[in-house]
Design a protein around this motif. Structure first.
Motif, PDB file in Angstrom:
ATOM      1  N   ALA A 195      57.530 -32.888  74.653  1.00  0.00           N
ATOM      2  CA  ALA A 195      56.130 -33.325  74.558  1.00  0.00           C
ATOM      3  C   ALA A 195      55.356 -32.928  75.808  1.00  0.00           C
ATOM      4  O   ALA A 195      54.210 -32.465  75.726  1.00  0.00           O
ATOM      5  CB  ALA A 195      56.069 -34.836  74.353  1.00  0.00           C
ATOM      6  N   ALA A 196      55.978 -33.093  76.973  1.00  0.00           N
ATOM      7  CA  ALA A 196      55.314 -32.730  78.227  1.00  0.00           C
ATOM      8  C   ALA A 196      55.063 -31.231  78.304  1.00  0.00           C
ATOM      9  O   ALA A 196      53.981 -30.785  78.726  1.00  0.00           O
ATOM     10  CB  ALA A 196      56.161 -33.183  79.415  1.00  0.00           C
ATOM     11  N   THR A 197      56.048 -30.435  77.882  1.00  0.00           N
ATOM     12  CA  THR A 197      55.893 -28.979  77.924  1.00  0.00           C
ATOM     13  C   THR A 197      54.794 -28.509  76.986  1.00  0.00           C
ATOM     14  O   THR A 197      53.952 -27.674  77.353  1.00  0.00           O
ATOM     15  CB  THR A 197      57.223 -28.296  77.561  1.00  0.00           C
ATOM     16  N   ALA A 198      54.773 -29.039  75.761  1.00  0.00           N
ATOM     17  CA  ALA A 198      53.734 -28.657  74.801  1.00  0.00           C
ATOM     18  C   ALA A 198      52.354 -29.035  75.310  1.00  0.00           C
ATOM     19  O   ALA A 198      51.391 -28.251  75.196  1.00  0.00           O
ATOM     20  CB  ALA A 198      54.004 -29.326  73.455  1.00  0.00           C
ATOM     21  N   ALA A 199      52.237 -30.240  75.891  1.00  0.00           N
ATOM     22  CA  ALA A 199      50.939 -30.678  76.414  1.00  0.00           C
ATOM     23  C   ALA A 199      50.513 -29.808  77.594  1.00  0.00           C
ATOM     24  O   ALA A 199      49.328 -29.486  77.746  1.00  0.00           O
ATOM     25  CB  ALA A 199      51.018 -32.143  76.830  1.00  0.00           C
ATOM     26  N   MET A 200      51.463 -29.407  78.445  1.00  0.00           N
ATOM     27  CA  MET A 200      51.146 -28.567  79.591  1.00  0.00           C
ATOM     28  C   MET A 200      50.657 -27.195  79.158  1.00  0.00           C
ATOM     29  O   MET A 200      49.686 -26.663  79.698  1.00  0.00           O
ATOM     30  CB  MET A 200      52.380 -28.451  80.486  1.00  0.00           C
ATOM     31  N   ALA A 247      36.441 -15.757  81.019  1.00  0.00           N
ATOM     32  CA  ALA A 247      37.579 -15.775  80.107  1.00  0.00           C
ATOM     33  C   ALA A 247      37.359 -14.794  78.957  1.00  0.00           C
ATOM     34  O   ALA A 247      36.239 -14.674  78.437  1.00  0.00           O
ATOM     35  CB  ALA A 247      37.788 -17.184  79.561  1.00  0.00           C
ATOM     36  N   VAL A 248      38.417 -14.088  78.555  1.00  0.00           N
ATOM     37  CA  VAL A 248      38.307 -13.093  77.484  1.00  0.00           C
ATOM     38  C   VAL A 248      39.205 -13.420  76.293  1.00  0.00           C
ATOM     39  O   VAL A 248      39.117 -12.763  75.263  1.00  0.00           O
ATOM     40  CB  VAL A 248      38.650 -11.677  77.997  1.00  0.00           C
ATOM     41  N   LEU A 249      40.065 -14.426  76.430  1.00  0.00           N
ATOM     42  CA  LEU A 249      40.960 -14.793  75.343  1.00  0.00           C
ATOM     43  C   LEU A 249      40.685 -16.232  74.911  1.00  0.00           C
ATOM     44  O   LEU A 249      40.273 -17.067  75.707  1.00  0.00           O
ATOM     45  CB  LEU A 249      42.424 -14.661  75.778  1.00  0.00           C
ATOM     46  N   SER A 250      40.939 -16.513  73.640  1.00  0.00           N
ATOM     47  CA  SER A 250      40.734 -17.856  73.112  1.00  0.00           C
ATOM     48  C   SER A 250      41.889 -18.767  73.527  1.00  0.00           C
ATOM     49  O   SER A 250      42.937 -18.301  73.992  1.00  0.00           O
ATOM     50  CB  SER A 250      40.663 -17.810  71.583  1.00  0.00           C
ATOM     51  N   GLU A 251      41.708 -20.073  73.334  1.00  0.00           N
ATOM     52  CA  GLU A 251      42.783 -21.018  73.622  1.00  0.00           C
ATOM     53  C   GLU A 251      44.039 -20.677  72.823  1.00  0.00           C
ATOM     54  O   GLU A 251      45.160 -20.723  73.333  1.00  0.00           O
ATOM     55  CB  GLU A 251      42.350 -22.456  73.289  1.00  0.00           C
ATOM     56  N   GLU A 252      43.860 -20.354  71.544  1.00  0.00           N
ATOM     57  CA  GLU A 252      45.005 -20.044  70.698  1.00  0.00           C
ATOM     58  C   GLU A 252      45.752 -18.819  71.219  1.00  0.00           C
ATOM     59  O   GLU A 252      46.990 -18.809  71.285  1.00  0.00           O
ATOM     60  CB  GLU A 252      44.549 -19.804  69.260  1.00  0.00           C
ATOM     61  N   GLN A 253      45.010 -17.779  71.597  1.00  0.00           N
ATOM     62  CA  GLN A 253      45.658 -16.573  72.121  1.00  0.00           C
ATOM     63  C   GLN A 253      46.402 -16.875  73.421  1.00  0.00           C
ATOM     64  O   GLN A 253      47.508 -16.386  73.651  1.00  0.00           O
ATOM     65  CB  GLN A 253      44.608 -15.486  72.361  1.00  0.00           C
ATOM     66  N   LEU A 254      45.773 -17.691  74.276  1.00  0.00           N
ATOM     67  CA  LEU A 254      46.399 -18.016  75.550  1.00  0.00           C
ATOM     68  C   LEU A 254      47.646 -18.875  75.360  1.00  0.00           C
ATOM     69  O   LEU A 254      48.645 -18.685  76.053  1.00  0.00           O
ATOM     70  CB  LEU A 254      45.387 -18.733  76.453  1.00  0.00           C
ATOM     71  N   ASP A 284      49.649 -18.792  72.807  1.00  0.00           N
ATOM     72  CA  ASP A 284      50.695 -17.883  72.341  1.00  0.00           C
ATOM     73  C   ASP A 284      51.243 -17.035  73.478  1.00  0.00           C
ATOM     74  O   ASP A 284      52.456 -16.799  73.580  1.00  0.00           O
ATOM     75  CB  ASP A 284      50.146 -16.981  71.232  1.00  0.00           C
ATOM     76  N   LEU A 285      50.329 -16.563  74.355  1.00  0.00           N
ATOM     77  CA  LEU A 285      50.754 -15.738  75.477  1.00  0.00           C
ATOM     78  C   LEU A 285      51.642 -16.533  76.432  1.00  0.00           C
ATOM     79  O   LEU A 285      52.689 -16.044  76.888  1.00  0.00           O
ATOM     80  CB  LEU A 285      49.526 -15.200  76.215  1.00  0.00           C
ATOM     81  N   ILE A 286      51.251 -17.770  76.747  1.00  0.00           N
ATOM     82  CA  ILE A 286      52.048 -18.609  77.649  1.00  0.00           C
ATOM     83  C   ILE A 286      53.424 -18.876  77.050  1.00  0.00           C
ATOM     84  O   ILE A 286      54.441 -18.812  77.738  1.00  0.00           O
ATOM     85  CB  ILE A 286      51.315 -19.926  77.955  1.00  0.00           C
ATOM     86  N   PRO A 337      58.052 -22.358  70.772  1.00  0.00           N
ATOM     87  CA  PRO A 337      58.327 -21.480  69.626  1.00  0.00           C
ATOM     88  C   PRO A 337      58.259 -20.005  69.979  1.00  0.00           C
ATOM     89  O   PRO A 337      57.595 -19.606  70.937  1.00  0.00           O
ATOM     90  CB  PRO A 337      57.222 -21.859  68.637  1.00  0.00           C
ATOM     91  N   ASP A 338      58.954 -19.223  69.195  1.00  0.00           N
ATOM     92  CA  ASP A 338      58.871 -17.767  69.318  1.00  0.00           C
ATOM     93  C   ASP A 338      57.553 -17.315  68.700  1.00  0.00           C
ATOM     94  O   ASP A 338      57.171 -17.785  67.632  1.00  0.00           O
ATOM     95  CB  ASP A 338      60.051 -17.127  68.600  1.00  0.00           C
ATOM     96  N   VAL A 339      56.843 -16.414  69.388  1.00  0.00           N
ATOM     97  CA  VAL A 339      55.530 -15.946  68.905  1.00  0.00           C
ATOM     98  C   VAL A 339      55.568 -14.425  68.851  1.00  0.00           C
ATOM     99  O   VAL A 339      55.187 -13.744  69.816  1.00  0.00           O
ATOM    100  CB  VAL A 339      54.388 -16.429  69.826  1.00  0.00           C
ATOM    101  N   PRO A 340      56.037 -13.858  67.743  1.00  0.00           N
ATOM    102  CA  PRO A 340      56.160 -12.392  67.656  1.00  0.00           C
ATOM    103  C   PRO A 340      54.850 -11.661  67.911  1.00  0.00           C
ATOM    104  O   PRO A 340      54.837 -10.591  68.520  1.00  0.00           O
ATOM    105  CB  PRO A 340      56.658 -12.168  66.225  1.00  0.00           C
ATOM    106  N   ALA A 341      53.728 -12.235  67.436  1.00  0.00           N
ATOM    107  CA  ALA A 341      52.438 -11.554  67.620  1.00  0.00           C
ATOM    108  C   ALA A 341      52.114 -11.397  69.098  1.00  0.00           C
ATOM    109  O   ALA A 341      51.660 -10.337  69.550  1.00  0.00           O
ATOM    110  CB  ALA A 341      51.336 -12.329  66.906  1.00  0.00           C
ATOM    111  N   ALA A 342      52.339 -12.452  69.883  1.00  0.00           N
ATOM    112  CA  ALA A 342      52.068 -12.377  71.319  1.00  0.00           C
ATOM    113  C   ALA A 342      53.038 -11.432  72.007  1.00  0.00           C
ATOM    114  O   ALA A 342      52.685 -10.744  72.972  1.00  0.00           O
ATOM    115  CB  ALA A 342      52.155 -13.762  71.933  1.00  0.00           C
ATOM    116  N   ALA A 343      54.271 -11.370  71.516  1.00  0.00           N
ATOM    117  CA  ALA A 343      55.264 -10.490  72.116  1.00  0.00           C
ATOM    118  C   ALA A 343      54.815  -9.026  72.049  1.00  0.00           C
ATOM    119  O   ALA A 343      55.179  -8.220  72.907  1.00  0.00           O
ATOM    120  CB  ALA A 343      56.614 -10.662  71.427  1.00  0.00           C
TER     121      ALA A 343
END
Length: 405
Positions: free
Chosen positions: A284-289, A303-310, A312-314, A333-339
């Motif tokens: 829970a702490a990691t997800a919130a961070m 900023a050039v990326l949205s919260e969702e993109q960021l 996924d990148l993190i 989670p694994d995020v193939p799109a960000a990879a």
């Protein structure tokens, strides 16, 4: 009962260590007493602050800024002992290094320092469930983690800045204050332990994990986005952070033999044998961070990326730096799109760092790497487009299956 008291009954961590089977080395046996070790100097200061009240606090604040010799009146005994210890510079410290600051961390662009170093360090801290529970004493993780993220970022930047760790400097004061916050949490944990909560959270081994978070884990995350450092830079990084460890009150057995990432990995492996598997609080702490860092970055100027993109990148960076097994345990989670974006980002960062740190030696090393890795010509978009434009174009290709206009 003092904050570094060892309970008569074995802690959950000791039981876990004994159940883990053979140790990786005899060093683990010598480290076992640190499972329940606190920081006697800082723990005694907390007792003095509680006993003497505002007068002791004023003496401590003045002593941190002016030095023990600069006080008009002698402070309480424990406060004086702590000030004497932090003011005694170990013989292995280079004064010029303190004037320059942590030049290795300072060379990292602020965007990537926040996205990689800070998030990597905090994820590593939250992976210890005992620490996560101490830091998350609430059923509302997001506000707590947002505050912790901001607090950690401010402390890190004060600590690495030129002159920050000189006596009375902002990093010096902030680091000792962080040490005392750890002691305050240990004091609270004693009450919890009387109520049946096992172990000694925020003890020596937890502080060592935090220290590794800002050295090994932070730079593994930065390497994942193409910001690598040389062997000589590794050496400078650990020399600087050894002094941070001294100010934080770490037992020298935990850090004085760690001079590079290889040594840090050995310490990390040892600590892992003494640390429980991440639990729901850790996740829970990691997800919130991750969410808090993405929100802060997405709403920062330029900023050039949205919260969702960021987010996924993190997540992608953390999986690459922590490893898939550790990331799975933390619920990342694994995020193939960000990879798909990370090779592009890495190429951009390597190119930028090449010119920022250019020298004949670095040019020779770059040529060697180019012979082993795909060059910019395999990703021509990276060579000519700014990061934001390149990422947006790459995202457009991924969504539509054809090049974006």
């Amino acid at each position: 009962m003092t904050a570094n008291h060892t309970p008569h009954t074995p802690s959950a961590r000791v039981v876990a260590l004994e159940a883990a089977g053979p140790r990786p080395s005899m060093k683990a046996d010598r480290m076992a007493p640190l499972l329940t070790a606190g920081d006697p100097l800082a723990d005694a200061v907390i007792a003095d602050l509680d006993l003497y009240g505002p007068k002791a606090r004023q003496a401590l604040d003045a002593g941190l800024r002016k030095g023990l010799a600069g006080l008009d009146e002698r402070p309480p005994k424990a406060v004086a002992a702590l000030l004497k210890q932090v003011e005694t510079t170990p013989p292995w410290v280079d004064p010029l290094m303190l004037h320059r600051g942590d030049t290795v961390s300072l060379s990292v662009p602020p965007l990537w320092f926040g996205l990689c170093a800070i998030t990597g360090a905090l994820a590593h801290t939250y992976a210890c469930p005992a620490t996560a529970r101490m830091l998350m004493r609430t059923d509302k993780p997001t506000p707590t983690v947002s505050f912790r993220l901001a607090e950690t970022g401010v402390w890190a930047r004060q600590t690495i800045r030129p002159g920050g760790l000189l006596r009375g400097g902002p990093g010096y004061v902030a680091t000792v204050e962080a040490r005392l916050r750890h002691a305050r949490m240990r004091a609270a944990s004693l009450t919890d332990r009387d109520m049946g909560v096992p172990g000694l959270p925020i003890g020596q081994l937890d502080m060592a994990r935090t220290w590794l978070g800002f050295t090994l884990t932070a730079f593994q995350a930065l390497t994942a986005v193409g910001i690598g450092i040389t062997a000589e830079e590794e050496s400078r990084l650990y020399r600087y952070w050894s002094y941070v460890a001294h100010l934080l009150g770490l037992d020298e057995r935990l850090y004085r033999d760690v001079a590079d990432h290889a040594g840090a990995r050995r310490l990390q492996e040892l600590l892992n044998t003494m640390t429980a598997t991440p639990d729901d609080t850790s996740r829970a702490a990691t997800a919130a961070m991750i969410g808090a860092q993405a929100h802060a970055t997405a709403h920062a100027p330029g900023a050039v990326l949205s919260e969702e993109q960021l987010e996924d990148l993190i997540r992608c960076v953390l999986r690459r730096s922590l490893g898939n097994t550790a990331a799975d345990r933390l619920g990342i989670p694994d995020v193939p799109a960000a990879a798909d974006l990370v090779p592009l980002i890495s190429t951009l960062n390597r190119q930028a760092r090449y010119w920022q740190t250019f020298s004949p030696a670095s040019a020779q090393e770059a040529r060697r790497q180019a012979a082993e890795e795909p060059g910019p010509e395999s990703q021509p978009i990276a060579a000519v487009l700014p990061l934001g434009v390149a990422l947006q174009r790459q995202a457009g290709v991924r969504r539509s299956g054809t090049p974006a206009a």
